[in-house]
Write an enzyme that holds these catalytic residues in place. Structure first.
Site, PDB file in Angstrom:
ATOM      1  N   HIS A 281       1.070  -1.145   0.000  1.00 32.04           N
ATOM      2  CA  HIS A 281       0.077   0.085   0.124  1.00 32.04           C
ATOM      3  C   HIS A 281       1.003   1.379  -0.083  1.00 32.04           C
ATOM      4  O   HIS A 281       2.063   1.147   0.641  1.00 32.04           O
ATOM      5  CB  HIS A 281      -0.881  -0.093   1.355  1.00 32.04           C
ATOM      6  CG  HIS A 281      -2.025   0.937   1.330  1.00 32.04           C
ATOM      7  ND1 HIS A 281      -1.870   2.277   1.248  1.00 32.04           N
ATOM      8  CD2 HIS A 281      -3.245   0.614   1.211  1.00 32.04           C
ATOM      9  CE1 HIS A 281      -2.862   2.988   1.183  1.00 32.04           C
ATOM     10  NE2 HIS A 281      -3.882   2.106   1.364  1.00 32.04           N
ATOM     11  N   ARG A 304      -7.012  10.111   0.292  1.00 28.22           N
ATOM     12  CA  ARG A 304      -6.725  10.608  -1.324  1.00 28.22           C
ATOM     13  C   ARG A 304      -7.936  10.961  -2.046  1.00 28.22           C
ATOM     14  O   ARG A 304      -8.202  11.767  -2.809  1.00 28.22           O
ATOM     15  CB  ARG A 304      -5.698   9.709  -1.987  1.00 28.22           C
ATOM     16  CG  ARG A 304      -4.246  10.048  -1.356  1.00 28.22           C
ATOM     17  CD  ARG A 304      -3.182   9.022  -1.942  1.00 28.22           C
ATOM     18  NE  ARG A 304      -3.360   7.718  -1.269  1.00 28.22           N
ATOM     19  CZ  ARG A 304      -3.454   6.538  -1.626  1.00 28.22           C
ATOM     20  NH1 ARG A 304      -3.687   6.360  -3.170  1.00 28.22           N
ATOM     21  NH2 ARG A 304      -3.689   5.306  -0.982  1.00 28.22           N
TER      22      ARG A 304
END
Ligand SMILES: Cc1cc2nc3c(=O)[nH]c(=O)nc-3n(C[C@H](O)[C@H](O)[C@H](O)COP(=O)(O)OP(=O)(O)OC[C@H]3O[C@@H](n4cnc5c(N)ncnc54)[C@H](O)[C@@H]3O)c2cc1C
Length: 507
Positions: A281, A304
């Site tokens: 990740h 995000r």
């Protein structure tokens, strides 16, 4: 090998108390089976309870209420297969039965996604009203609640509360499964587990061995159909991770440190597939007060999705922040790496949220702020290079133009304006680095959540009688790269199937 006592009642045995196990337990209990859930940890919930971005569903009532009207299970299916990459190029093999039928697993996952969300919302009572776009998805389809409780904790708690109301359900914590019992024909008959005395062993006849040497542990045999929901091996740094991906040594992880359960299952013939497909990740938080810790708290992808951007050590954007996880991780790892300290490999990337993204993620940011992982700063106090980048990005978002440089298509809730007018506004910044996060590989399984083994002639994959699996312990569904939000979904979809199938077998 062991023989089940003839008079044994046949509970459904579930190994692991994360979301896959809880979903299985719920369905098995609902079908009338007695359920024994065995959990090696002192508390239930596994990695599931930490999940922070949400769960995917295509065509849900919550998407419609948010104005997202163009999502379908086909679109979700295409996104999943695109993200899965080269692993899905084995269709011929699947047709001959020599490989798992990956596409049909994806069909089941995506077609059942809306009903999984509605089940959690309507039957379990979990709030999943907020929908966000995560990397690799064509539309916003990752669901979470509007309050402060992250989605993993909300779902796990909701299911546990429901299960506690069912007398058929028995949870044994501090109960580590050490062996799977099979009979002479290779059929799974039950398990042996080690019960630590401080745990909640209930109603079993212990078979205590080495009493003088191990006074605090008892071995217990339990017989019945077995569902393995024991999770992945992203936290097994020195065991399975080192074996299948030695190149990832030194990367920190978001996962609880524990041995992967796959060896136990392979011991009874389960086929292991895609074991080298491990998801890194892109964003784990580097805690300034413990920067070299090998364990990192995840900077959830929805930060995000809701508007956050990523900046290089030079204060520049360098990637579409909503690209697939593998693409962003690679981009970060292509940046200059600061000197490795204490054997931990990490990078120096900044996650920056504008006031719009801060508002949209307020429920989660409180926790990250409390932990000291992010801090608020006025724009005027940022490095000049960062101010310049923020201005350029704000101008792009305000203009409605395409992000020609990196190809970002959605900007979440970003609302910061460019130029002097933003200098007194507050943004949120934190340092992030790539982390080992999820293991796509695992035991081969089919649409009925049956664990598969290679037939004795070495050809087709066939079910292991008496053994089911769901959740991260299984392999093949996500190919080489899982889409964010699809793991919680697979736990619900295939966990429920496994619970129903095993309950039927227990009758
Ligand atoms: C920080 C973080 C955030 C995440 N966010 C998201 C997200 O937003 N959306 C999403 O879809 N996915 C997310 N994921 C991934 C997802 O949470 C996991 O893949 C998923 O929850 C795995 O569920 P599971 O039930 O398969 O396993 P787990 O939840 O890991 O549960 C497995 C359980 O089995 C137990 N166990 C293991 N071996 C034994 C044994 N031998 N005997 C007894 N018990 C055993 C373990 O102790 C554990 O409690 C996230 C993961 C992490 C770490």
């Amino acid at each position: 090998m062991a023989t089940a006592p003839p008079d044994a009642s046949r509970p459904v045995i579930i190994v692991g108390s994360g979301l896959a196990g809880l979903a299985a337990a719920h369905e098995a209990a609902k079908a009338g089976a007695t359920v024994h859930m065995l959990e090696r940890g002192p508390k239930p919930g596994g990695n599931s309870i930490k999940a922070s971005s949400g769960i995917n569903g295509a065509g849900t009532q919550f998407q419609r209420a948010s104005g997202i009207l163009n999502d379908t299970s086909d679109l979700f299916r295409n996104d999943t297969i695109r993200s899965a990459g080269f692993r899905f190029q084995t269709r011929k093999e699947a047709a001959t039965g020599n490989d798992i039928d990956r596409e049909s697993l994806v069909d089941t996952l995506t077609k059942s996604s809306a009903s999984a969300i509605h089940w959690l919302a309507d039957e379990i009572g979990v709030d999943l009203t907020v929908v966000a776009a995560l990397g690799g998805h064509s539309v916003a389809r990752t669901h979470r609640g509007a309050g402060k409780t992250p989605p993993g904790a909300a779902i796990v708690t909701g299911l546990l509360q429901k299960l506690e109301q069912r007398p058929e359900f028995k949870l044994h914590t501090s109960a580590r499964v050490t062996q799977i019992h099979v009979d002479g024909e290779g059929r799974v008959r039950g398990v042996r587990y080690v019960q630590k005395s401080e745990g909640g062993r209930e109603g079993q006849q212990p078979r205590r061995e080495n009493q003088e040497e191990e006074p605090k542990e008892e071995q217990v045999d339990l017989y019945g159909p077995v569902i393995f929901t024991a999770g992945g091996f992203a936290g097994d740094a020195h065991g399975q991770l080192a074996r299948y991906r030695p190149d990832l040594a030194g990367l920190p992880s978001t996962n609880e440190a524990r041995p992967g359960p796959h060896g136990l299952m392979a011991g009874v013939g389960a086929e292991l597939i895609d074991m080298d497909s491990v998801q890194v990740h892109p964003t784990g938080f580097v805690d300034p007060s413990d920067a070299n810790s090998p364990y990192k708290i995840l900077a959830a992808e929805m930060l995000r999705g809701e508007g956050g951007i990523l900046l290089s050590p030079q204060g520049r954007r360098f990637v579409n922040e909503l690209e697939r996880r593998d693409v962003i991780s690679e981009a970060i790892m292509g940046l200059p790496q600061p000197a490795t300290e204490q054997g931990i490999k990490q990078w120096d990337v900044t996650l920056l949220l504008d006031p719009g993204a801060i508002d949209a993620t307020a429920g989660h940011l409180g926790f990250y702020t409390f932990k000291g992982l992010v801090e608020k700063k006025k724009v005027k106090d940022l490095d000049p290079a960062v101010i310049e980048t923020v201005d350029r990005y704000a101008e792009l978002v305000a203009s409605g133009r395409d992000d020609d440089e990196f190809g970002r298509r959605t900007f979440g809730h970003w609302r910061l304006v460019p130029g002097e007018a933003n200098r007194e506004e507050e943004v949120c910044v934190g340092r992030v680095t790539p982390v080992v996060h999820f293991t796509m590989g695992g035991v081969a399984f089919d649409n009925k959540a049956r664990v598969l083994r290679r037939a004795s002639d070495g050809g087709a994959l066939v079910p292991v009688s008496g053994l089911w699996a769901a959740g991260e312990v299984t392999g093949g569904l996500h190919g080489d790269n899982r889409l964010g939000g699809s793991s919680l979904l697979e736990c619900v979809v295939f966990g429920r199937v496994a619970g129903r199938e095993a309950a039927e077998a227990a009758k």
